[in-house]
Structure formats: structure tokens, C-alpha cells
Design a protein around this motif. Structure first.
Motif, mmCIF file in Angstrom:
data_model
loop_
_atom_site.group_PDB
_atom_site.id
_atom_site.type_symbol
_atom_site.label_atom_id
_atom_site.label_comp_id
_atom_site.label_asym_id
_atom_site.label_seq_id
_atom_site.Cartn_x
_atom_site.Cartn_y
_atom_site.Cartn_z
ATOM 1 N N LYS A 95 17.809 45.556 43.394
ATOM 2 C CA LYS A 95 18.699 44.409 43.372
ATOM 3 C C LYS A 95 20.064 44.836 43.926
ATOM 4 O O LYS A 95 20.421 46.020 43.781
ATOM 5 C CB LYS A 95 18.791 43.793 41.966
ATOM 6 C CG LYS A 95 19.233 44.759 40.853
ATOM 7 C CD LYS A 95 20.651 44.964 40.841
ATOM 8 C CE LYS A 95 21.528 45.672 40.144
ATOM 9 N NZ LYS A 95 22.624 46.363 40.151
ATOM 10 N N MET A 136 14.163 45.149 36.854
ATOM 11 C CA MET A 136 13.268 45.949 36.005
ATOM 12 C C MET A 136 13.206 45.484 34.564
ATOM 13 O O MET A 136 12.280 45.850 33.839
ATOM 14 C CB MET A 136 13.676 47.434 36.067
ATOM 15 C CG MET A 136 14.863 47.832 35.237
ATOM 16 S SD MET A 136 16.359 46.943 35.727
ATOM 17 C CE MET A 136 17.579 47.686 34.676
ATOM 18 N N ARG A 137 14.178 44.652 34.126
ATOM 19 C CA ARG A 137 14.124 44.248 32.714
ATOM 20 C C ARG A 137 12.844 43.488 32.392
ATOM 21 O O ARG A 137 12.386 43.495 31.257
ATOM 22 C CB ARG A 137 15.325 43.368 32.382
ATOM 23 C CG ARG A 137 16.618 44.132 32.351
ATOM 24 C CD ARG A 137 17.713 43.235 31.894
ATOM 25 N NE ARG A 137 18.981 43.922 31.826
ATOM 26 C CZ ARG A 137 20.072 43.373 31.337
ATOM 27 N NH1 ARG A 137 20.040 42.126 30.895
ATOM 28 N NH2 ARG A 137 21.194 44.050 31.291
ATOM 29 N N HIS A 170 25.945 42.418 27.526
ATOM 30 C CA HIS A 170 25.653 43.416 28.573
ATOM 31 C C HIS A 170 26.869 44.327 28.674
ATOM 32 O O HIS A 170 27.878 43.978 29.273
ATOM 33 C CB HIS A 170 25.403 42.671 29.892
ATOM 34 C CG HIS A 170 24.913 43.549 31.012
ATOM 35 N ND1 HIS A 170 24.244 43.054 32.107
ATOM 36 C CD2 HIS A 170 25.001 44.880 31.218
ATOM 37 C CE1 HIS A 170 23.943 44.045 32.932
ATOM 38 N NE2 HIS A 170 24.401 45.159 32.417
ATOM 39 N N ASN A 179 28.477 48.184 29.470
ATOM 40 C CA ASN A 179 28.397 49.520 30.090
ATOM 41 C C ASN A 179 29.552 50.349 29.533
ATOM 42 O O ASN A 179 30.653 49.816 29.336
ATOM 43 C CB ASN A 179 28.590 49.421 31.605
ATOM 44 C CG ASN A 179 27.392 48.797 32.311
ATOM 45 O OD1 ASN A 179 26.590 49.474 32.926
ATOM 46 N ND2 ASN A 179 27.268 47.492 32.217
ATOM 47 N N PHE A 203 34.807 49.941 41.427
ATOM 48 C CA PHE A 203 34.107 48.793 40.837
ATOM 49 C C PHE A 203 35.096 47.632 40.702
ATOM 50 O O PHE A 203 36.164 47.775 40.122
ATOM 51 C CB PHE A 203 33.556 49.183 39.472
ATOM 52 C CG PHE A 203 32.450 48.290 38.978
ATOM 53 C CD1 PHE A 203 31.120 48.596 39.242
ATOM 54 C CD2 PHE A 203 32.728 47.152 38.254
ATOM 55 C CE1 PHE A 203 30.095 47.784 38.786
ATOM 56 C CE2 PHE A 203 31.712 46.329 37.789
ATOM 57 C CZ PHE A 203 30.392 46.650 38.053
ATOM 58 N N ASP A 239 26.745 43.014 40.495
ATOM 59 C CA ASP A 239 26.067 44.277 40.197
ATOM 60 C C ASP A 239 25.465 44.278 38.796
ATOM 61 O O ASP A 239 24.447 44.913 38.556
ATOM 62 C CB ASP A 239 27.079 45.422 40.317
ATOM 63 C CG ASP A 239 26.440 46.783 40.112
ATOM 64 O OD1 ASP A 239 25.641 47.179 40.970
ATOM 65 O OD2 ASP A 239 26.704 47.409 39.076
ATOM 66 N N SER A 240 26.114 43.565 37.872
ATOM 67 C CA SER A 240 25.763 43.707 36.469
ATOM 68 C C SER A 240 25.078 42.443 35.918
ATOM 69 O O SER A 240 23.911 42.477 35.518
ATOM 70 C CB SER A 240 27.074 43.994 35.722
ATOM 71 O OG SER A 240 26.863 44.747 34.594
ATOM 72 N N HIS A 300 21.357 40.856 36.411
ATOM 73 C CA HIS A 300 20.177 41.101 35.576
ATOM 74 C C HIS A 300 20.013 39.989 34.534
ATOM 75 O O HIS A 300 18.904 39.554 34.249
ATOM 76 C CB HIS A 300 20.300 42.441 34.851
ATOM 77 C CG HIS A 300 20.088 43.624 35.738
ATOM 78 N ND1 HIS A 300 18.872 43.946 36.280
ATOM 79 C CD2 HIS A 300 20.943 44.573 36.182
ATOM 80 C CE1 HIS A 300 18.974 45.047 37.012
ATOM 81 N NE2 HIS A 300 20.230 45.446 36.981
ATOM 82 N N TYR A 326 25.750 52.373 26.382
ATOM 83 C CA TYR A 326 25.125 51.265 27.121
ATOM 84 C C TYR A 326 24.443 50.368 26.094
ATOM 85 O O TYR A 326 23.563 50.812 25.356
ATOM 86 C CB TYR A 326 24.112 51.831 28.107
ATOM 87 C CG TYR A 326 23.504 50.794 29.018
ATOM 88 C CD1 TYR A 326 24.259 50.189 30.021
ATOM 89 C CD2 TYR A 326 22.169 50.431 28.882
ATOM 90 C CE1 TYR A 326 23.690 49.248 30.867
ATOM 91 C CE2 TYR A 326 21.594 49.499 29.733
ATOM 92 C CZ TYR A 326 22.372 48.912 30.723
ATOM 93 O OH TYR A 326 21.809 47.976 31.571
ATOM 94 N N TYR A 384 21.984 52.862 31.831
ATOM 95 C CA TYR A 384 20.809 52.017 32.070
ATOM 96 C C TYR A 384 19.572 52.823 32.414
ATOM 97 O O TYR A 384 18.454 52.399 32.134
ATOM 98 C CB TYR A 384 21.107 50.956 33.141
ATOM 99 C CG TYR A 384 21.654 51.489 34.443
ATOM 100 C CD1 TYR A 384 20.820 51.842 35.499
ATOM 101 C CD2 TYR A 384 23.032 51.644 34.629
ATOM 102 C CE1 TYR A 384 21.335 52.328 36.686
ATOM 103 C CE2 TYR A 384 23.547 52.123 35.818
ATOM 104 C CZ TYR A 384 22.690 52.474 36.847
ATOM 105 O OH TYR A 384 23.199 52.966 38.015
#
Ligand code: ISE
Length: 335
Positions: free
Chosen positions: A96, A125-126, A154, A156, A163, A171-172, A175, A234, A271
Motif C-alpha cells: 500500500k 495485511m490487516r 491507530h 505509532n 513524515f 501512510d497510516s 489501513h 505500537y 507494525y
């Protein structure tokens, strides 16, 4: 039979996928690694018994010793590489985002439509995590009636240099956008982003944390806390509120200790640790699908629709308003 896999991108995720394919996935052999930095490609290829390295991702796709491709290079290169793989009729598992713009995602949809068969899978992938699968099974099995609300956290511990505020979405939160669509089986029609009081721990210019609200086609309201410099680890949590109860993602694997009047357990560092099992299932099911001639994981449509929501959310970040999500008509290939 063995699928000969070429991996493009030898950074954190590329190296992780090479390791997972080599150590934990059956029916696959990584035969080639590409990276714009050939030394980095060589270093990752050297961890494998027999793999060649190249500085050219397109050459990897064209190589006769490669049957299927994993794309884990810089986001801006994803669409061109995915289209090249589709044109070479090679299945591709693309990290992604499918592409960093909606327009580039549409190019991938068009390339697949021209074949016309599914060759692209996107690395959400989740969907392969045991906990997320249990959540979906519970909802689909009618345990709590219809979904009304979904609360997502969510967090991090920190972010890499460079970033930016929009990357909190692209990016985050992508998901959480994907999980919302997959879990609820509905598209997202609007989004509003709220910037919270800024933490002193965020690097200069980063508006952290934020609350992203998503509204689905059937009226479910979803709130996603995005906090990328939370410091402590995380942390991913989900609670779905239904008509007769709630379904929560269980806590991470590991041992919980009750001792000396205290109760504690581990928090994953990042992650890769939290979703190690999900990455393994993702790649194993992809390889099994390639061997069976069928790609069934998250599709280019999922990559496109998620990106459309992400772009709307980035617009809301700057405007401060609710932004509607517009999607093109869903092609029959993704029915
Ligand atoms: C990272 O790029 C990922 O894809 C992780 O899954 C996500 O949780 C994290 O926020 C992103 O930065």
C-alpha cells in the motif's frame, strides 16, 4: 511447484517480505531483488541461497526467472510497476498505497480491465490478521446484529524523519480505511478530519494527533484516532458497536503477568512485530493463489477506493470541512 518471486524495493518492507517469503512461506523462492540502490539490492539478495540483484525494477518484471512480483519500492513508483507487471501478465502483490494519487490508481484498474483478469493484490495485511478475521467472522455471523459504530485506535510510537501531516492519512490511516470497507462491506461516502491539541513530542510541523471520521454508505460512523508519536509502543485497538453488543479486537499475543499487585503485558514495538503473522498469511495465501491461477486478496479496486477516501481526508485536513468521496463506477471485474 514453486513460484519464482521477484521483489522490487530492498528497504524495510522489501527486506521484510524477502525474509518472510524465504523463511515462512511454502511454494515460493525469491529469485531476484531490485532496488534503485544496487548495493542495497545486493545486500538483501545475499541473504538468500540463490537470488540475483538488479538496479532496475522493470528488468526484474521482464526477467524469465520471475513468475510473480512483490512491489515494495517508493510509493510514487507503485503504479508504473504494477501496470508493467499486469502487461507482462505476472501476478503482483503491491504494497500500500496502490498509488499515491487516484488518477494513478485508475491507470492500474484500466490495465487490469484490458486483460481482463485479476493480477493485482494490494498489501492491506490487516485482513490476514487472526484478530481482525475473528472480528469480521463475529459481525458476519450476526453476533451483535447490524454494525452501528466503529471505534479505531491507530498509534505509532514515533515516525521517521520527513513524515508529514498528510502522511498520517496516506501512510497510516489508509489501513483503517481499508479495514472499514472490508469489515463492513460498504464504501465510505464522506470524511471529516479534526486536528487535536498538538503533542509537544511531535516533530516541527506535524499536526499530531488527529481524529478522522468516516461515514459509510449505510450510515455507520467510524472514528479513527491517528496518533503517530504516542511514545509508548505500537497500539492498535478496534471496537465495533452493534445493535445487541460490541466486538473488540483482543489484546496482542504474549504473556500477561499478574504479580506484586500489578497486571501487565507486552506492547509491540512496531507494525512488523504486531502484524508478523498477518504478513505471513498474506504472502502464503498470495503464493497459493498464484499457484492456483487465482488472485483473490485485496484488489486494485480496494486500492483505488481507499486512495479516493484518503485524498478526501487530506482535503478535509486542510479545509477543516466534511468532504464527500466520489468513486468511479465499479468495473465488473471487481464485482
Ligand atoms: C506504516 O507504513 C504501516 O503501513 C503500518 O501498518 C502503519 O500502522 C503505520 O502507521 C505506517 O506508518
Amino acid at each position: 511447484m514453486t513460484v519464482r518471486v521477484g521483489v522490487i524495493g530492498a528497504g524495510i518492507m522489501g527486506a521484510d517480505h524477502v525474509n518472510t517469503l524465504h523463511r515462512h512461506v511454502s511454494g515460493a523462492a525469491v529469485t531476484m531483488v531490485a532496488d534503485l540502490d544496487p548495493a542495497r539490492a545486493r545486500a538483501v539478495a545475499a541473504t538468500l541461497p540463490e537470488a540475483r540483484a538488479t538496479g532496475d525494477g522493470l528488468a526484474l518484471i521482464a526477467d524469465p526467472a520471475v513468475d510473480a512480483v512483490v512491489v515494495a519500492s517508493a510509493d510514487a513508483t507503485h503504479a508504473d510497476l504494477a501496470v508493467a507487471a499486469v502487461q507482462a501478465r505476472k501476478p503482483v502483490m503491491c504494497e500500500k498505497p496502490l498509488a499515491p494519487t487516484v488518477g494513478a490508481c485508475v491507470r492500474v484498474l484500466e490495465a487490469e480491465a484490458a486483460k481482463p483478469r485479476r493480477l493485482v493484490q494490494v498489501g492491506f495485511m490487516r485482513r490476514y490478521d487472526d484478530g481482525f478475521r475473528a472480528l469480521k467472522d463475529g459481525l458476519d455471523g450476526g453476533r451483535v446484529g447490524q454494525a452501528l459504530l466503529l471505534h479505531c485506535r491507530h498509534r505509532n510510537p514515533d515516525v521517521p524523519p520527513g513524515f508529514t501531516t498528510d502522511m498520517m492519512i496516506t501512510d497510516s490511516v489508509v489501513h483503517d480505511i481499508d479495514v472499514t470497507r472490508w469489515l463492513l462491506g460498504q464504501e465510505i461516502v464522506a470524511t471529516t478530519v479534526y486536528k487535536a491539541r498538538r503533542t509537544s513530542k511531535a516533530p516541527e510541523g506535524l499536526a499530531d494527533p488527529q481524529m478522522v471520521v468516516l461515514e459509510t454508505a449505510e450510515g455507520v460512523v467510524v472514528d479513527v484516532e491517528s496518533f503517530v508519536t504516542c511514545q509508548f509502543g505500537y497500539d492498535i485497538r478496534y471496537e465495533l458497536v452493534g445493535e445487541t453488543g460490541t466486538l473488540s479486537l483482543s489484546e496482542q499475543a504474549g504473556v500477561l503477568v499478574r504479580q506484586d499487585g500489578q497486571y501487565h503485558g507486552p506492547i509491540p514495538a512496531d507494525y512488523r512485530e504486531r502484524f508478523a503473522g498477518a504478513y505471513q498469511h498474506e504472502l502464503q495465501e498470495w503464493v497459493d493463489g498464484v499457484l492456483a491461477g487465482q488472485v483473490i486478496g485485496p484488489s486494485a479496486w480496494d486500492g483505488y477506493a481507499t486512495q479516493a477516501v484518503a485524498e478526501a481526508a487530506v482535503e478535509s485536513q486542510t479545509k477543516g470541512d466534511r468532504v464527500q468521496v466520489e468513486l468511479v463506477e465499479r468495473p465488473p471485474l471487481y464485482a
